[in-house]
Design a protein around this motif. Sequence first.
Motif, PDB file in Angstrom:
ATOM      1  N   ALA A  65       0.817  -1.214   0.000  1.00 13.76           N
ATOM      2  CA  ALA A  65       0.000   0.000   0.000  1.00 13.76           C
ATOM      3  C   ALA A  65       0.850   1.263   0.000  1.00 13.76           C
ATOM      4  O   ALA A  65       0.412   2.311  -0.470  1.00 13.76           O
ATOM      5  CB  ALA A  65      -0.929   0.014   1.211  1.00 13.76           C
ATOM      6  N   HIS A  66       2.067   1.164   0.547  1.00 18.61           N
ATOM      7  CA  HIS A  66       2.897   2.367   0.678  1.00 18.61           C
ATOM      8  C   HIS A  66       4.364   1.986   0.880  1.00 18.61           C
ATOM      9  O   HIS A  66       4.699   1.145   1.693  1.00 18.61           O
ATOM     10  CB  HIS A  66       2.432   3.210   1.871  1.00 18.61           C
ATOM     11  CG  HIS A  66       2.081   2.382   3.080  1.00 18.61           C
ATOM     12  ND1 HIS A  66       3.016   1.731   3.856  1.00 18.61           N
ATOM     13  CD2 HIS A  66       0.874   2.068   3.619  1.00 18.61           C
ATOM     14  CE1 HIS A  66       2.405   1.070   4.832  1.00 18.61           C
ATOM     15  NE2 HIS A  66       1.106   1.250   4.701  1.00 18.61           N
ATOM     16  N   GLY A  67       5.227   2.620   0.127  1.00 21.45           N
ATOM     17  CA  GLY A  67       6.665   2.480   0.336  1.00 21.45           C
ATOM     18  C   GLY A  67       7.239   3.870   0.493  1.00 21.45           C
ATOM     19  O   GLY A  67       7.060   4.725  -0.375  1.00 21.45           O
ATOM     20  N   ILE A  68       7.890   4.154   1.639  1.00 22.63           N
ATOM     21  CA  ILE A  68       8.384   5.497   1.906  1.00 22.63           C
ATOM     22  C   ILE A  68       9.891   5.461   2.172  1.00 22.63           C
ATOM     23  O   ILE A  68      10.484   4.401   2.358  1.00 22.63           O
ATOM     24  CB  ILE A  68       7.658   6.139   3.102  1.00 22.63           C
ATOM     25  CG1 ILE A  68       7.947   5.363   4.403  1.00 22.63           C
ATOM     26  CG2 ILE A  68       6.159   6.227   2.837  1.00 22.63           C
ATOM     27  CD1 ILE A  68       7.415   6.046   5.654  1.00 22.63           C
ATOM     28  N   ARG A 118       0.181  11.558   4.583  1.00 17.89           N
ATOM     29  CA  ARG A 118       0.906  12.555   5.373  1.00 17.89           C
ATOM     30  C   ARG A 118       2.339  12.107   5.648  1.00 17.89           C
ATOM     31  O   ARG A 118       3.278  12.894   5.505  1.00 17.89           O
ATOM     32  CB  ARG A 118       0.164  12.796   6.694  1.00 17.89           C
ATOM     33  CG  ARG A 118       0.853  13.786   7.633  1.00 17.89           C
ATOM     34  CD  ARG A 118       0.007  13.996   8.875  1.00 17.89           C
ATOM     35  NE  ARG A 118      -0.255  12.746   9.559  1.00 17.89           N
ATOM     36  CZ  ARG A 118       0.582  12.175  10.412  1.00 17.89           C
ATOM     37  NH1 ARG A 118       1.759  12.706  10.649  1.00 17.89           N
ATOM     38  NH2 ARG A 118       0.255  11.039  11.006  1.00 17.89           N
ATOM     39  N   MET A 119       2.515  10.846   6.029  1.00 19.07           N
ATOM     40  CA  MET A 119       3.858  10.353   6.314  1.00 19.07           C
ATOM     41  C   MET A 119       4.698  10.283   5.039  1.00 19.07           C
ATOM     42  O   MET A 119       5.898  10.589   5.052  1.00 19.07           O
ATOM     43  CB  MET A 119       3.784   8.975   6.973  1.00 19.07           C
ATOM     44  CG  MET A 119       5.141   8.421   7.406  1.00 19.07           C
ATOM     45  SD  MET A 119       6.032   9.471   8.572  1.00 19.07           S
ATOM     46  CE  MET A 119       5.003   9.262  10.036  1.00 19.07           C
ATOM     47  N   GLY A 120       4.078   9.891   3.932  1.00 14.33           N
ATOM     48  CA  GLY A 120       4.801   9.841   2.662  1.00 14.33           C
ATOM     49  C   GLY A 120       5.300  11.215   2.242  1.00 14.33           C
ATOM     50  O   GLY A 120       6.455  11.378   1.826  1.00 14.33           O
ATOM     51  N   VAL A 121       4.440  12.224   2.360  1.00  8.72           N
ATOM     52  CA  VAL A 121       4.824  13.593   2.001  1.00  8.72           C
ATOM     53  C   VAL A 121       5.904  14.107   2.949  1.00  8.72           C
ATOM     54  O   VAL A 121       6.875  14.750   2.532  1.00  8.72           O
ATOM     55  CB  VAL A 121       3.593  14.516   2.018  1.00  8.72           C
ATOM     56  CG1 VAL A 121       4.019  15.984   1.899  1.00  8.72           C
ATOM     57  CG2 VAL A 121       2.642  14.157   0.890  1.00  8.72           C
ATOM     58  N   THR A 122       5.763  13.808   4.249  1.00 12.87           N
ATOM     59  CA  THR A 122       6.738  14.265   5.240  1.00 12.87           C
ATOM     60  C   THR A 122       8.125  13.705   4.944  1.00 12.87           C
ATOM     61  O   THR A 122       9.119  14.442   4.934  1.00 12.87           O
ATOM     62  CB  THR A 122       6.306  13.856   6.658  1.00 12.87           C
ATOM     63  OG1 THR A 122       5.040  14.460   6.957  1.00 12.87           O
ATOM     64  CG2 THR A 122       7.332  14.290   7.691  1.00 12.87           C
ATOM     65  N   THR A 123       8.215  12.400   4.710  1.00 14.26           N
ATOM     66  CA  THR A 123       9.526  11.801   4.435  1.00 14.26           C
ATOM     67  C   THR A 123      10.090  12.300   3.109  1.00 14.26           C
ATOM     68  O   THR A 123      11.303  12.487   2.985  1.00 14.26           O
ATOM     69  CB  THR A 123       9.437  10.265   4.427  1.00 14.26           C
ATOM     70  OG1 THR A 123       8.443   9.839   3.477  1.00 14.26           O
ATOM     71  CG2 THR A 123       9.072   9.733   5.807  1.00 14.26           C
ATOM     72  N   ASP A 124       9.216  12.530   2.137  1.00 10.07           N
ATOM     73  CA  ASP A 124       9.667  13.048   0.848  1.00 10.07           C
ATOM     74  C   ASP A 124      10.278  14.440   1.004  1.00 10.07           C
ATOM     75  O   ASP A 124      11.377  14.717   0.492  1.00 10.07           O
ATOM     76  CB  ASP A 124       8.490  13.090  -0.127  1.00 10.07           C
ATOM     77  CG  ASP A 124       8.905  13.582  -1.505  1.00 10.07           C
ATOM     78  OD1 ASP A 124       9.583  12.831  -2.216  1.00 10.07           O
ATOM     79  OD2 ASP A 124       8.548  14.729  -1.860  1.00 10.07           O
ATOM     80  N   VAL A 125       9.594  15.310   1.746  1.00  9.40           N
ATOM     81  CA  VAL A 125      10.090  16.672   1.949  1.00  9.40           C
ATOM     82  C   VAL A 125      11.394  16.654   2.748  1.00  9.40           C
ATOM     83  O   VAL A 125      12.354  17.363   2.418  1.00  9.40           O
ATOM     84  CB  VAL A 125       9.026  17.530   2.665  1.00  9.40           C
ATOM     85  CG1 VAL A 125       9.608  18.864   3.114  1.00  9.40           C
ATOM     86  CG2 VAL A 125       7.832  17.768   1.748  1.00  9.40           C
TER      87      VAL A 125
END
Length: 404
Positions: free
Chosen positions: A289-292, A343-350
Motif C-alpha cells: 500500500a505504501h513504500g516510503i 501525510r507520512m509519505g509527504v513528510t519523508t519526501d520533503v
Amino acid sequence: MYDILIAGGGYVGLSTAVSIKKAAQHLSILVVDAAPSGAWKKDGRASAIAAAASRLLSALGVWDEILASAQPINRMIVTDSKTADPVRPVFLTFDGRVADGQPFAHMVPNPAMIGPLLRLVGELGVELRQAATVDGFSRDPARVAATLSTGETVEARLLIACDGVRSKLRDAAGIKTVHFDYGQSGIVATVEHERPHEGVAEEHFLPAGPFAILPLPNNRSSLVWTERTADAERLVRGDDFLFDEELERRFGHKLGALKVVSPRRAYPLGLTLARAFVADRFALAGDAAHGIHPISGQGLNLGFKDVAALAETIVDADRLGLDIGSLSGLERYETWRRFDTFRMGVTTDVLNRLFSNDIAPIRIARDFGLGLVDRLPSLKNFFIGQAAGTTGRANPKLLDGALP
C-alpha cells in the motif's frame, strides 16, 4: 473456501492473520508466503518498532518474547554536516521516552519478530503455505478465486495483498500508484564496535542522504546508509577495505574500532503510494500500500498501523453479520489509513529533499529550524509522540494494546 487469503508471510501478513484469528477464531485464514520454511532465520537485518507497534505485539501475546532480543532507543541525536567535517555539531536531541515512560521505539532483529509470529500462527490454526505465491486472481460477487504458483486454485471471501512495494496483486486489482524514484539506495549492514552505544540512535544528515546508526544489543549497531544509487552499488560490490574506509568516515571513532558483521546490501529508495487501499474483495496492507523513504524509520510501523485498522474493520464487520469482503465495508479501513499514510509519505519526501543536498542557504535554514525545535520542549514531545505512533485520534484498539 477460506474466509481470508493473505498473500505474503512477512511481519504484516503474519500479524494480520494473528490479529484477526485472535479476535474471531471461527474465521478460516490461509497465508501464502514465497519464502521457503526457515528462510527467516538467515535474515540479518533489524527493524525499529515504535511504541504503538509494540503495544499491538503485546496484545497479540508475543512482545515479551520479542523484548528479550530488543534494544530500547534511549536517546536520539540529529546532526547536519558534510562527510569531511572533522566535527559534527548536534542540532537536535530527543529523549527516547513517551508519556508513560515507555521507550518511543526498540530496535529488534528481524528473526526475533518472525519466529514468535510463526509460532502463534501454528497455535491458532492459521494455515500456512510456504514456498508459494499468489500469481493471479479473479472475482465474482461472492468470492475471490486465486491461482497459486503450485497450480492450485484457492477460493476466499477476501484477499489481502501483503506482497511488497512491487505488488503484482495490486497491479492485477487495477489499483494505480503515485511513484517517485529518488535515485538513492539504502545500504543496510550490522556493525560491531568496541564501546557501548548506551542506547543512543544517531541520524547524520549528509549531502548524499541520511546516515542512521541504530543501537542493537551487545555493542552492535544497525546501519541505514543512504547514498546515490551508483555510489551505493559501488560500495556494496567493492572490496572490504574501501567499504570500511568510507564507513569509518561517516560513523566516526566515538565507539572505537568497527567491524561489519553482516552481509551488506543496497535497496533502491523511492516513494510509492497506492491511490486506493481496497477494491471489491481485495485489500492492500504494508509495503503493497505504501513504500516510503527510511529517513523517519516509519515504514514497518505504518504497516503495523494497517494491521490494526484492517483487523478491526474485518472483525467488526463479522460481528455485525456483514460481508467481510464487501467494498462498502472495506472502505472504513481505507478511510482510516489513507490520510495518515499520505501525510507520512509527504513528510519523508520533503525531509529527504530538504536534507539530501549541500546548498548553503537551504542548509542554514534547516539548521536554524532544527535548533529551534531543540529549544521547544512541547514541539519535541509532539515529534516524539508522532514517532512513537501514540498520537492521533481514534487509534485502532490494537495500537492501544487491546484486541479488536
